[in-house]
Design a protein around this motif. Structure first.
Motif, PDB file in Angstrom:
ATOM      1  N   PHE A  29     -33.635 -75.156  82.259  1.00 14.69           N
ATOM      2  CA  PHE A  29     -32.990 -75.370  81.376  1.00 14.69           C
ATOM      3  C   PHE A  29     -34.203 -77.025  81.058  1.00 14.69           C
ATOM      4  O   PHE A  29     -34.764 -76.572  80.284  1.00 14.69           O
ATOM      5  CB  PHE A  29     -32.333 -75.364  80.327  1.00 14.69           C
ATOM      6  CG  PHE A  29     -32.747 -75.762  79.092  1.00 14.69           C
ATOM      7  CD1 PHE A  29     -31.388 -76.523  78.868  1.00 14.69           C
ATOM      8  CD2 PHE A  29     -32.593 -75.736  77.936  1.00 14.69           C
ATOM      9  CE1 PHE A  29     -31.223 -77.367  78.039  1.00 14.69           C
ATOM     10  CE2 PHE A  29     -33.551 -75.541  76.669  1.00 14.69           C
ATOM     11  CZ  PHE A  29     -32.340 -77.242  76.506  1.00 14.69           C
ATOM     12  N   LEU A  30     -33.283 -77.958  82.025  1.00  7.95           N
ATOM     13  CA  LEU A  30     -33.973 -78.988  81.399  1.00  7.95           C
ATOM     14  C   LEU A  30     -35.351 -79.121  81.845  1.00  7.95           C
ATOM     15  O   LEU A  30     -35.884 -80.405  81.449  1.00  7.95           O
ATOM     16  CB  LEU A  30     -32.623 -79.884  82.382  1.00  7.95           C
ATOM     17  CG  LEU A  30     -31.033 -79.930  81.614  1.00  7.95           C
ATOM     18  CD1 LEU A  30     -30.001 -81.031  83.450  1.00  7.95           C
ATOM     19  CD2 LEU A  30     -31.220 -80.222  80.459  1.00  7.95           C
ATOM     20  N   LYS A  31     -35.474 -78.495  83.112  1.00  8.86           N
ATOM     21  CA  LYS A  31     -36.999 -78.369  83.765  1.00  8.86           C
ATOM     22  C   LYS A  31     -37.863 -77.914  82.750  1.00  8.86           C
ATOM     23  O   LYS A  31     -38.752 -78.666  83.107  1.00  8.86           O
ATOM     24  CB  LYS A  31     -36.519 -78.054  85.015  1.00  8.86           C
ATOM     25  CG  LYS A  31     -38.317 -77.543  85.732  1.00  8.86           C
ATOM     26  CD  LYS A  31     -37.898 -77.482  86.765  1.00  8.86           C
ATOM     27  CE  LYS A  31     -39.625 -77.155  88.285  1.00  8.86           C
ATOM     28  NZ  LYS A  31     -39.896 -76.699  88.918  1.00  8.86           N
ATOM     29  N   ALA A  45     -41.732 -80.878  76.369  1.00  4.85           N
ATOM     30  CA  ALA A  45     -41.509 -81.972  75.156  1.00  4.85           C
ATOM     31  C   ALA A  45     -42.649 -82.956  75.350  1.00  4.85           C
ATOM     32  O   ALA A  45     -43.520 -83.222  75.363  1.00  4.85           O
ATOM     33  CB  ALA A  45     -39.842 -83.140  76.178  1.00  4.85           C
ATOM     34  N   SER A  46     -43.077 -83.493  73.670  1.00  3.81           N
ATOM     35  CA  SER A  46     -43.612 -84.401  73.406  1.00  3.81           C
ATOM     36  C   SER A  46     -43.691 -85.490  73.733  1.00  3.81           C
ATOM     37  O   SER A  46     -43.857 -86.442  73.425  1.00  3.81           O
ATOM     38  CB  SER A  46     -44.475 -83.769  72.319  1.00  3.81           C
ATOM     39  OG  SER A  46     -42.879 -83.729  71.026  1.00  3.81           O
ATOM     40  N   ASN A  47     -42.433 -86.188  73.140  1.00 11.08           N
ATOM     41  CA  ASN A  47     -41.251 -86.806  73.006  1.00 11.08           C
ATOM     42  C   ASN A  47     -39.791 -86.748  74.633  1.00 11.08           C
ATOM     43  O   ASN A  47     -38.894 -86.268  73.916  1.00 11.08           O
ATOM     44  CB  ASN A  47     -40.775 -87.654  72.716  1.00 11.08           C
ATOM     45  CG  ASN A  47     -40.449 -88.954  72.737  1.00 11.08           C
ATOM     46  OD1 ASN A  47     -39.722 -89.375  73.577  1.00 11.08           O
ATOM     47  ND2 ASN A  47     -41.003 -88.944  70.945  1.00 11.08           N
ATOM     48  N   GLU A  48     -39.859 -87.421  75.622  1.00 10.24           N
ATOM     49  CA  GLU A  48     -38.614 -86.950  76.673  1.00 10.24           C
ATOM     50  C   GLU A  48     -37.673 -87.696  75.820  1.00 10.24           C
ATOM     51  O   GLU A  48     -36.693 -87.406  76.797  1.00 10.24           O
ATOM     52  CB  GLU A  48     -39.202 -87.799  77.820  1.00 10.24           C
ATOM     53  CG  GLU A  48     -40.236 -87.075  78.448  1.00 10.24           C
ATOM     54  CD  GLU A  48     -40.404 -87.072  80.380  1.00 10.24           C
ATOM     55  OE1 GLU A  48     -39.630 -87.973  80.529  1.00 10.24           O
ATOM     56  OE2 GLU A  48     -41.537 -86.375  80.142  1.00 10.24           O
ATOM     57  N   SER A 103     -32.657 -87.989  75.437  1.00  8.18           N
ATOM     58  CA  SER A 103     -33.378 -87.775  76.972  1.00  8.18           C
ATOM     59  C   SER A 103     -32.663 -86.621  76.764  1.00  8.18           C
ATOM     60  O   SER A 103     -31.300 -86.411  77.101  1.00  8.18           O
ATOM     61  CB  SER A 103     -33.373 -89.009  77.368  1.00  8.18           C
ATOM     62  OG  SER A 103     -31.871 -89.234  78.017  1.00  8.18           O
ATOM     63  N   ILE A 104     -32.906 -86.460  78.643  1.00  4.54           N
ATOM     64  CA  ILE A 104     -32.502 -84.949  79.495  1.00  4.54           C
ATOM     65  C   ILE A 104     -31.238 -85.733  79.929  1.00  4.54           C
ATOM     66  O   ILE A 104     -30.678 -84.612  79.874  1.00  4.54           O
ATOM     67  CB  ILE A 104     -33.615 -85.161  80.855  1.00  4.54           C
ATOM     68  CG1 ILE A 104     -34.695 -84.502  79.997  1.00  4.54           C
ATOM     69  CG2 ILE A 104     -32.974 -84.027  81.917  1.00  4.54           C
ATOM     70  CD1 ILE A 104     -34.360 -82.971  79.431  1.00  4.54           C
ATOM     71  N   GLY A 105     -30.690 -87.190  80.687  1.00  6.37           N
ATOM     72  CA  GLY A 105     -29.359 -87.402  81.318  1.00  6.37           C
ATOM     73  C   GLY A 105     -28.733 -86.969  80.726  1.00  6.37           C
ATOM     74  O   GLY A 105     -27.742 -86.165  80.401  1.00  6.37           O
ATOM     75  N   HIS A 115     -37.721 -75.626  71.944  1.00  9.56           N
ATOM     76  CA  HIS A 115     -37.731 -76.613  73.692  1.00  9.56           C
ATOM     77  C   HIS A 115     -39.525 -75.949  74.126  1.00  9.56           C
ATOM     78  O   HIS A 115     -39.230 -75.506  75.546  1.00  9.56           O
ATOM     79  CB  HIS A 115     -36.537 -75.965  74.745  1.00  9.56           C
ATOM     80  CG  HIS A 115     -35.724 -77.281  74.221  1.00  9.56           C
ATOM     81  ND1 HIS A 115     -34.941 -76.526  73.561  1.00  9.56           N
ATOM     82  CD2 HIS A 115     -35.545 -77.653  74.320  1.00  9.56           C
ATOM     83  CE1 HIS A 115     -33.630 -77.418  73.065  1.00  9.56           C
ATOM     84  NE2 HIS A 115     -33.787 -78.485  73.753  1.00  9.56           N
ATOM     85  N   GLY A 116     -39.837 -75.224  72.996  1.00 15.98           N
ATOM     86  CA  GLY A 116     -41.367 -74.406  73.864  1.00 15.98           C
ATOM     87  C   GLY A 116     -41.280 -73.257  74.008  1.00 15.98           C
ATOM     88  O   GLY A 116     -42.790 -72.639  74.722  1.00 15.98           O
TER      89      GLY A 116
END
Length: 379
Positions: A22-24, A30-33, A50-52, A73-74
């Motif tokens: 999912f995170l990948k 994402a347009s803005n990480e 952010s992902i973290g 998320h696209g």
């Protein structure tokens, strides 16, 4: 114990693999990480991080199980989501310290899953209702057109047969492939998915009891001895014609609808994160009563998503005749969590009970509040 530990370890690995997938996927689309929507149970895809940070949120709060299609998320389609999420529904709330037994493999009958199915059904009808009324129409949608016709039906006391004929006529006048329902049944089926269903609860004409729970099959009121059925001119019972009815609009589905909107769910916590706290009285959250509740029940007060509801009721004459003393009593709930410019708006006021006349319930109004109180206790 060994089998339980192995089962928990297997679920843990599947969860970690699913989360990494999912995170990948979210990062790649994402347009803005730094502003990726977080699907944890606290954020519910309303806040971006952010992902973290998202990974930490999911670890501590758990993930929203109803979020099966990664639309925020696209994700291009539901089929893509299904291919990615195989097996994750069993693992998203795994807790290493909780202990997992043999019977924990299948959670198909859980309450969360029931809510998820209801939410998906609701979203399906909303997406269907957002279709143009007919191909090329830019002024209104199928859902807006349906609500307008229902308002017209209620305003002018239109019969069901007349309303059905009007739908058929409108469908014939509009271009082909229009979205006008073909019958009253189809129109009501669509609106019922929006949480607009109601319950008719029989009541004693002297306001003694509601014919529910232990009295659901009673014919005579155990308190005053009056019949459940309406009496004719010759004092004969008209079986099947009720003497008095309470209309109840269930509260829980409507509260769930509030939290299915990203904007509304954010506004429901405005009293905690958006309100100016300078000691001035601008909102019910600035009152001493609100502060007293927070101090008396701190566990409730510390969660800003908990709802504060105000109950209001008064009688009115539905017949628009000054010569009639008929009194009908609505019971309305107002959500005080919302900003001061929204909480008293008509769209956020929830009609929960409608107590029919001809006389006001007086001190016996507590009898009619029973189904609402039961739902509040459940919440």
């Amino acid at each position: 114990m060994d089998k339980s530990w192995m089962h928990a370890d297997r679920r843990s690995r599947k969860f970690q693999l699913g989360l990494a997938e999912f995170l990948k996927f979210a990062s790649a689309n994402a347009s803005n990480e730094r502003k990726i929507r977080c699907p944890c149970l606290k954020c519910c895809n309303t806040d971006g991080f952010s992902i973290g940070v998202i990974k930490d949120h999911i670890f501590w709060n758990g993930i929203d199980e109803s979020y099966k299609n990664w639309r925020w998320h696209g994700a291009p389609s539901t089929s893509y989501m299904n291919s990615r999420m195989q097996g994750e529904s069993e693992t998203v709330n795994w807790e290493p310290a909780s202990g997992v037994g043999k019977n924990d493999v299948d959670i198909g009958g859980s309450e969360d899953e029931e809510i998820s199915e209801d939410s998906n059904e609701f979203l399906k009808y909303v997406e269907d209702g957002d279709k143009p009324l007919y191909p090329g129409c830019t002024k209104t949608t199928k859902l807006n057109g349906l609500i307008q016709t229902f308002n017209l039906k209620a305003k002018h006391g239109m019969t069901d047969a007349c309303y059905s004929d009007m739908l058929i006529m409108n469908g014939g006048l509009l271009p082909e492939a229009n979205e006008v329902p073909a019958s009253l049944y189809e129109a009501e089926k669509t609106l019922s998915q929006l949480g607009m269903e109601y319950e008719k609860i029989h009541a004693c004409p002297n306001d003694c009891i509601l014919y529910r729970q232990q009295h659901v099959d009673a014919i005579i009121c155990p308190t005053c001895g009056v019949s459940r059925w309406k009496l004719g001119k010759a004092k004969t019972e008209k079986e099947g014609i009720l003497a008095k009815v309470l209309w109840y609009f269930p509260l829980i589905p409507r509260l769930k609808r509030l939290y299915q909107s990203a904007n509304t769910s954010k506004n429901l916590t405005w009293h905690d994160h958006g309100r100016k706290k300078d000691g001035m009285m601008r909102h019910p959250a600035d009152s001493l009563t609100w502060d007293l509740i927070d101090k008396t029940w701190p566990e409730f007060g510390n969660e800003p998503r908990n709802l504060r509801l105000a109950l209001s009721s008064d009688g009115f004459n539905p017949h628009s005749s000054l010569s009639s003393r008929y009194s009908c009593w609505p019971v309305i709930l107002v959500t005080y969590n919302l900003p001061s410019w929204l909480c008293m708006k008509r769209k956020y006021m929830m009609l929960t009970l409608l107590i029919s006349g001809p006389k006001q319930p007086g001190n016996d109004i507590d009898v009619y509040l029973q189904p609402l109180i039961d739902d509040l206790k459940l919440l």
